[in-house]
Design a protein around this motif. Structure first.
Motif, short mmCIF file in Angstrom:
data_model
loop_
_atom_site.label_atom_id
_atom_site.label_comp_id
_atom_site.label_asym_id
_atom_site.label_seq_id
_atom_site.Cartn_x
_atom_site.Cartn_y
_atom_site.Cartn_z
N VAL A 1 0.89 -1.21 0.09
CA VAL A 1 -0.15 -0.13 -0.01
C VAL A 1 0.72 1.23 -0.13
O VAL A 1 0.45 2.09 -0.83
N VAL A 2 1.89 1.42 0.69
CA VAL A 2 2.61 2.44 0.90
C VAL A 2 3.49 2.69 -0.62
O VAL A 2 3.59 3.86 -0.96
N GLU A 3 3.95 1.56 -1.13
CA GLU A 3 4.59 1.80 -2.30
C GLU A 3 3.59 2.42 -3.36
O GLU A 3 3.88 3.10 -4.24
N PHE A 4 2.59 1.90 -3.43
CA PHE A 4 1.42 2.20 -4.32
C PHE A 4 0.91 3.68 -4.11
O PHE A 4 0.91 4.49 -4.98
N CYS A 5 0.75 4.20 -2.82
CA CYS A 5 0.51 5.48 -2.34
C CYS A 5 1.50 6.52 -2.88
O CYS A 5 1.25 7.57 -2.96
N LYS A 6 2.77 6.17 -2.45
CA LYS A 6 3.74 6.93 -2.62
C LYS A 6 3.80 7.35 -4.26
O LYS A 6 4.21 8.55 -4.80
N HIS A 7 3.66 6.26 -5.12
CA HIS A 7 3.76 6.62 -6.37
C HIS A 7 2.71 7.25 -7.04
O HIS A 7 3.07 8.29 -7.72
N HIS A 8 1.63 7.31 -6.31
CA HIS A 8 0.25 8.07 -6.89
C HIS A 8 0.13 9.44 -6.17
O HIS A 8 -0.77 10.31 -6.15
N GLU A 9 1.12 9.68 -4.93
CA GLU A 9 1.02 10.85 -4.23
C GLU A 9 -0.26 10.93 -3.22
O GLU A 9 -1.07 11.97 -3.71
N ILE A 10 -0.54 9.82 -2.68
CA ILE A 10 -1.95 9.69 -2.04
C ILE A 10 -1.40 9.67 -0.40
O ILE A 10 -0.62 8.85 -0.23
N TYR A 11 -1.92 10.45 0.66
CA TYR A 11 -1.73 10.27 1.78
C TYR A 11 -2.33 9.09 2.24
O TYR A 11 -3.47 8.66 1.81
N ILE A 12 -1.90 8.53 3.35
CA ILE A 12 -2.44 7.41 4.16
C ILE A 12 -2.75 7.67 5.54
O ILE A 12 -1.80 8.10 6.29
N LEU A 13 -4.07 7.40 6.06
CA LEU A 13 -4.51 7.82 7.19
C LEU A 13 -4.84 6.34 8.12
O LEU A 13 -5.61 5.74 7.58
N SER A 14 -3.83 5.85 8.73
CA SER A 14 -4.07 4.60 9.46
C SER A 14 -4.65 4.68 10.80
O SER A 14 -4.06 5.31 11.64
N ASP A 15 -5.39 3.79 11.30
CA ASP A 15 -6.22 3.65 12.55
C ASP A 15 -5.57 2.29 12.92
O ASP A 15 -6.34 1.52 12.53
N ILE A 16 -5.00 2.42 14.14
CA ILE A 16 -4.75 1.03 14.82
C ILE A 16 -5.19 1.17 16.27
O ILE A 16 -4.30 0.58 17.03
N ALA A 17 -6.30 1.36 16.51
CA ALA A 17 -7.03 1.53 17.83
C ALA A 17 -7.11 0.13 18.46
O ALA A 17 -7.03 0.18 19.71
N TYR A 18 -6.94 -0.87 17.73
CA TYR A 18 -7.16 -2.45 18.11
C TYR A 18 -5.82 -3.09 18.03
O TYR A 18 -5.86 -4.16 18.22
N SER A 19 -4.63 -2.38 17.94
CA SER A 19 -3.40 -3.00 17.76
C SER A 19 -2.82 -3.81 19.05
O SER A 19 -2.21 -4.72 18.80
N GLU A 20 -3.24 -3.27 20.26
CA GLU A 20 -3.05 -4.32 21.61
C GLU A 20 -3.95 -5.22 21.85
O GLU A 20 -3.53 -6.22 22.89
#
Length: 402
Positions: free
Chosen positions: A200-219
């Protein structure tokens, strides 16, 4: 006079309102409703966190306005958390900001970066603020189907998600501004790995798109491998910001304290908006949140075991009743397909029927987006004794007429 304001008109009727009204009416009649509907932790906040809040509030200097970015000690604690948990260094001055829960942070960032007509790519089903925060800010949402196929292999999920992301970018005018990610996901409990984030990062960097990630349940996870952070991907912070919250990790939902970390430009934009709309959380709450992050983590392990026990009791009990439901690897939710006999009813009508016939409240999947139709979300917010009581009622209900 205007009867309905523009931003209000963009918000659909609240799907959960019908179930909530039936729930209130049942309780008004004195009925015992077992409520799995809202992801509202039912256990008390750990004592050492409460004690630190009490200690801090007794100092009158903490009664003044705080700071919208968060007190320095808490931002340093958040930076330390990222270093310990993910092996990622974030600058507490420029890459971390304290929020009033992740919900407020996402909504204010939407206000900061969204222009009318901007396109935001959001998984569907999703936690409502992930889409409606941007709708309220004037943006347009394009859904990325990310539904309830919980048993599919991760590689298959990654391919289907990336295919949907590629199509959305190819057919969106103007080009999307940002994509929202939420893993482990609410409501589906879908988990991903670093390979997923890397693609996803590689794709979005290529297309200049921001990523907003929510990891509220990571623990809140139940396997050996904890969920990752997108900031572990080299170069991710060039385009990504990540939100989380202490609500679930430390059973602090009413305290309203969360944070964002990552891209400096996005953190600065969020800070600029917050400087106009709030003075930050009450300082003693931030002091207590610092103690939570820096203190003993046994309480997190205990909560994780508790949610796992509840998950197992619910999923195994439903299976014995003939209702096969996937067992989630993380979160405090179980994402359940409708029982086959009721599959044509729709999630809202079945939720109402389950409440009326079994006194069990759940969240209808359609409330999380159109691709949530056909599913229900159980929140693991009742103790195991109450879960078993609910299972007895549901087993009776499901067996009637079968």
């Amino acid at each position: 006079m205007i009867e309905t304001f523009h931003r209000i008109k963009r918000l659909p009727p609240y799907v959960f309102a019908e179930v909530n009204a039936l729930k209130a009416a049942a309780r008004g009649r004195g009925e015992d409703v077992i409520d799995f509907g809202m992801g509202n932790p039912d256990t008390p906040t750990p004592k050492h966190i409460v004690d630190k809040m009490i200690e801090a509030v007794q100092d009158p200097r903490t009664h003044r306005y705080s700071t919208s970015r968060g007190i320095p000690g808490l931002r340093k604690a958040l930076s330390g958390y990222y270093e310990r948990r993910f092996g990622v260094s974030v600058d507490p001055e420029s890459e971390v900001i304290v929020t009033l829960g992740s919900k407020e942070g996402l909504a204010n960032l939407a206000q900061a970066i969204t222009s009318p007509g901007d396109i935001i790519l959001v998984p569907n089903p999703c936690y409502p603020i992930h889409s409606f925060g941007f709708i309220m800010a004037g943006g347009s949402i394009r859904s990325l189907p990310a539904g309830g196929e919980m048993n599919q292999p991760l590689d298959q999920f990654r391919r289907s998600f990336m295919d949907a992301l590629t199509r959305a970018v190819a057919h969106s005018i103007p080009k999307p501004l940002a994509v929202v990610l939420n893993f482990p996901q609410n409501p589906t409990a879908q988990c991903v790995d670093l390979d997923f984030y890397g693609e996803v990062v590689e794709f979005c960097k290529h297309h200049e798109i921001y990523i907003l990630s929510d990891i509220a349940y990571s623990e809140i996870y139940f396997g050996e491998v904890p969920p990752p952070s997108i900031l572990q991907i080299p170069g991710a912070r060039d385009i990504a910001v990540e939100f989380s919250s202490l609500s679930k990790t430390y059973s602090m939902p009413g305290w309203r304290v969360g944070f964002a970390a990552g891209n400096k430009q996005l953190i600065a934009a969020l800070g600029r908006i917050k400087s106009y709309v709030d003075y930050g959380a009450f300082t003693p709450i931030q002091v207590a949140a610092t103690a939570a992050l820096n203190g003993p983590q046994d309480c997190v392990d205990d909560l994780r075991r508790m949610y796992k026990d509840r998950r197992d009791v619910l999923v195994e009990g439903l299976a014995r009743a003939g209702w096969e439901v996937p067992s989630p690897e993380a979160t405090m939710f179980v994402w359940a397909p409708l029982p086959p006999r009721f599959s044509n009813m729709g999630s809202l009508e079945f939720s109402k029927l389950l409440l009326e016939e079994a006194n069990v409240a759940v969240a209808p999947g359609v409330g999380f987006g159109e691709y949530g139709e056909g599913y229900l979300r159980f929140g693991l917010v009742e103790n195991t004794q109450r879960i078993r009581q609910a299972l007895r009622s549901m087993r009776t209900f499901l067996s009637e007429g079968s």
